[in-house]
Scaffold this motif. Structure first.
Motif, PDB file in Angstrom:
ATOM      1  N   GLY A  77       1.096  -1.022   0.158  1.00 25.74           N
ATOM      2  CA  GLY A  77       0.009  -0.333   0.099  1.00 25.74           C
ATOM      3  C   GLY A  77       1.099   1.648  -0.340  1.00 25.74           C
ATOM      4  O   GLY A  77       1.784   1.074   0.048  1.00 25.74           O
ATOM      5  N   ARG A  78       0.132   2.376   0.058  1.00 24.87           N
ATOM      6  CA  ARG A  78       1.017   4.086  -0.297  1.00 24.87           C
ATOM      7  C   ARG A  78       1.337   4.067   1.395  1.00 24.87           C
ATOM      8  O   ARG A  78       0.978   3.550   2.285  1.00 24.87           O
ATOM      9  CB  ARG A  78      -0.184   4.823  -0.324  1.00 24.87           C
ATOM     10  CG  ARG A  78      -0.384   4.292  -2.086  1.00 24.87           C
ATOM     11  CD  ARG A  78      -2.249   5.668  -1.584  1.00 24.87           C
ATOM     12  NE  ARG A  78      -1.786   6.693  -1.897  1.00 24.87           N
ATOM     13  CZ  ARG A  78      -2.753   8.015  -1.845  1.00 24.87           C
ATOM     14  NH1 ARG A  78      -4.040   7.556  -1.325  1.00 24.87           N
ATOM     15  NH2 ARG A  78      -2.045   9.090  -1.681  1.00 24.87           N
ATOM     16  N   THR A  79       2.750   4.823   1.456  1.00 27.38           N
ATOM     17  CA  THR A  79       3.217   4.841   2.390  1.00 27.38           C
ATOM     18  C   THR A  79       2.534   6.716   3.026  1.00 27.38           C
ATOM     19  O   THR A  79       2.270   7.215   2.318  1.00 27.38           O
ATOM     20  CB  THR A  79       4.538   5.428   3.038  1.00 27.38           C
ATOM     21  OG1 THR A  79       4.863   6.257   2.041  1.00 27.38           O
ATOM     22  CG2 THR A  79       4.756   4.128   2.382  1.00 27.38           C
ATOM     23  N   GLU A  80       2.754   7.469   4.149  1.00 25.27           N
ATOM     24  CA  GLU A  80       2.352   8.552   4.268  1.00 25.27           C
ATOM     25  C   GLU A  80       3.108   9.527   3.638  1.00 25.27           C
ATOM     26  O   GLU A  80       2.632  10.303   3.369  1.00 25.27           O
ATOM     27  CB  GLU A  80       2.835   8.833   5.934  1.00 25.27           C
ATOM     28  CG  GLU A  80       3.800   8.652   6.154  1.00 25.27           C
ATOM     29  CD  GLU A  80       4.626   7.155   6.799  1.00 25.27           C
ATOM     30  OE1 GLU A  80       5.636   7.624   7.390  1.00 25.27           O
ATOM     31  OE2 GLU A  80       3.829   5.982   6.209  1.00 25.27           O
ATOM     32  N   ASP A 131       3.121   9.434   0.595  1.00 28.40           N
ATOM     33  CA  ASP A 131       2.404   9.310  -0.855  1.00 28.40           C
ATOM     34  C   ASP A 131       1.678  10.193  -0.752  1.00 28.40           C
ATOM     35  O   ASP A 131       0.429  10.657  -1.956  1.00 28.40           O
ATOM     36  CB  ASP A 131       1.945   7.788  -1.183  1.00 28.40           C
ATOM     37  CG  ASP A 131       3.632   7.204  -1.465  1.00 28.40           C
ATOM     38  OD1 ASP A 131       4.048   7.548  -2.012  1.00 28.40           O
ATOM     39  OD2 ASP A 131       3.514   5.927  -1.048  1.00 28.40           O
ATOM     40  N   LEU A 132       0.909  10.945   0.625  1.00 26.46           N
ATOM     41  CA  LEU A 132      -0.278  11.092   0.959  1.00 26.46           C
ATOM     42  C   LEU A 132      -0.463  12.630  -0.016  1.00 26.46           C
ATOM     43  O   LEU A 132       0.820  13.379   0.124  1.00 26.46           O
ATOM     44  CB  LEU A 132      -0.765  11.761   2.428  1.00 26.46           C
ATOM     45  CG  LEU A 132      -0.723  10.581   3.613  1.00 26.46           C
ATOM     46  CD1 LEU A 132      -0.767  10.795   4.948  1.00 26.46           C
ATOM     47  CD2 LEU A 132      -2.416   9.928   2.820  1.00 26.46           C
ATOM     48  N   ASP A 150      -6.202  13.737   0.934  1.00 25.88           N
ATOM     49  CA  ASP A 150      -5.942  12.558   1.518  1.00 25.88           C
ATOM     50  C   ASP A 150      -5.787  13.130   2.544  1.00 25.88           C
ATOM     51  O   ASP A 150      -7.213  12.840   4.075  1.00 25.88           O
ATOM     52  CB  ASP A 150      -4.771  11.838   1.438  1.00 25.88           C
ATOM     53  CG  ASP A 150      -4.646  11.090  -0.208  1.00 25.88           C
ATOM     54  OD1 ASP A 150      -5.561  10.973  -0.790  1.00 25.88           O
ATOM     55  OD2 ASP A 150      -3.884  10.965  -0.996  1.00 25.88           O
ATOM     56  N   GLY A 185      -5.968   3.705   0.797  1.00 25.00           N
ATOM     57  CA  GLY A 185      -4.899   2.943   0.251  1.00 25.00           C
ATOM     58  C   GLY A 185      -4.225   2.927   0.695  1.00 25.00           C
ATOM     59  O   GLY A 185      -2.753   1.883   0.221  1.00 25.00           O
ATOM     60  N   LEU A 186      -3.559   3.127   2.206  1.00 24.39           N
ATOM     61  CA  LEU A 186      -2.350   3.695   2.818  1.00 24.39           C
ATOM     62  C   LEU A 186      -1.937   2.115   3.484  1.00 24.39           C
ATOM     63  O   LEU A 186      -3.878   1.246   3.553  1.00 24.39           O
ATOM     64  CB  LEU A 186      -2.186   4.385   4.480  1.00 24.39           C
ATOM     65  CG  LEU A 186      -1.944   5.368   3.686  1.00 24.39           C
ATOM     66  CD1 LEU A 186      -2.378   6.397   2.703  1.00 24.39           C
ATOM     67  CD2 LEU A 186      -1.028   6.847   5.596  1.00 24.39           C
ATOM     68  N   SER A 187      -1.486   1.338   3.131  1.00 20.68           N
ATOM     69  CA  SER A 187      -0.637   0.428   3.733  1.00 20.68           C
ATOM     70  C   SER A 187      -1.276   0.192   6.063  1.00 20.68           C
ATOM     71  O   SER A 187      -1.232   1.726   6.125  1.00 20.68           O
ATOM     72  CB  SER A 187       0.682  -0.542   4.397  1.00 20.68           C
ATOM     73  OG  SER A 187       1.439   0.623   4.803  1.00 20.68           O
ATOM     74  N   CYS A 212      -0.639   3.596   7.608  1.00 19.42           N
ATOM     75  CA  CYS A 212      -2.015   4.249   8.586  1.00 19.42           C
ATOM     76  C   CYS A 212      -2.293   4.477   9.339  1.00 19.42           C
ATOM     77  O   CYS A 212      -1.797   5.505  10.635  1.00 19.42           O
ATOM     78  CB  CYS A 212      -3.568   4.225   8.244  1.00 19.42           C
ATOM     79  SG  CYS A 212      -3.633   2.155   8.825  1.00 19.42           S
TER      80      CYS A 212
END
Length: 271
Positions: free
Chosen positions: A143-146, A148-149, A153, A183-185, A189
């Motif tokens: 998933g996305r990381t912080e 990538d916010l 978001d 979509g965060l891991s 999150c």
């Protein structure tokens, strides 16, 4: 308040502040089951400051990175990832500040009933289960990381955090749920939720401190010291083990726990 009561309440607050299980739901149980009186404003300030110290220690690398990176960006007059993350945390905090000011009276009176807390504990537990399943139970760490916010978001997570003004929702729970839906891991999150807790807890403590300074109620300093230290130790251990185990166990154990807790509160309401 005797010291044993202070110790137990502080440990409960320290653990539940960062787990997605609602601290307000837990803090109402001792009063209902054991007949304990309200712990008072001074004690609330002490345990929240303990929790704040714990999250600052647990995320010290991230916090120092944001501070030092932001200073470098300001000196160089060029944005970087650390400054961007810090600004996103601030942006995500703004909605709950506005909502808190508008809904302060309702939150402190009407919404503090056992029926409300039991309902939100169950409903938002089910929402967390759906978000965790939707994110992909079989793919831990994906998933996305912080980092990538984006602005959208951060605003969505910040708006979700406003729901935590209703007791039983869980600030950590609803922000992690929003992160999963974006979509965060799981760990990403959780980390962003913990970062978001820093200005939120600090702001709440400052507001409570203002009310405390205007209060004429005597201060029980030994109970405050016990509350501060116990909350800090419990919260620090909670954050460490939660982040270490989250990818392996997921959120479902906390969902099951929330459903059981909400059902217990409903049972207490009927007795």
């Amino acid at each position: 308040m005797d010291l044993l009561q202070a110790l137990l309440l502080a440990i409960v607050q320290g653990i539940t502040e960062f787990l997605p299980i609602s601290s307000s739901a837990h803090l109402i149980l001792p009063a209902q089951v054991l007949g304990w009186r309200d712990q008072g404003l001074a004690f609330d300030v002490a345990v929240h400051l303990g929790s704040l110290l714990a999250v600052l220690l647990a995320l010290r690398q991230e916090v120092l990175g944001i501070v030092s990176g932001s200073l470098r960006a300001l000196v160089a007059r060029r944005a970087n990832a650390e400054l961007r993350l810090g600004l996103l945390v601030i942006l995500a905090t703004l909605p709950v500040i506005v909502a808190g000011l508008l809904l302060k009276e309702a939150v402190e009176t009407t919404l503090r009933s056992i029926a409300v807390i039991a309902t939100t504990t169950i409903v938002f537990g089910l929402l967390l289960a759906w978000a965790d399943r939707r994110a992909g139970v079989g793919a831990p760490g994906v998933g996305r990381t912080e980092g990538d916010l984006g602005v959208r978001d951060a605003l969505l997570i910040g708006c979700a955090q406003c729901l935590a003004l209703v007791p039983g929702t869980s600030r950590s729970g609803i922000t992690m749920t929003a992160g999963l839906l974006l979509g965060l891991s799981r760990t990403a999150c959780a980390r962003f939720s913990f970062l978001l807790s820093i200005p939120t807890i600090a702001g709440a403590a400052v507001l409570s401190l203002k009310d405390l300074l205007e209060s004429t109620v005597p201060v029980d300093w030994p109970a405050l010291a016990v509350g501060f230290l116990a909350s800090a130790v419990a919260a620090r251990a909670c954050i460490h083990y939660f982040l270490a185990l989250l990818d392996r166990v997921g959120f479902m154990p906390f969902v099951v726990y929330r459903l059981g807790l909400g059902s217990l509160l409903l049972l207490l309401l009927l007795l």
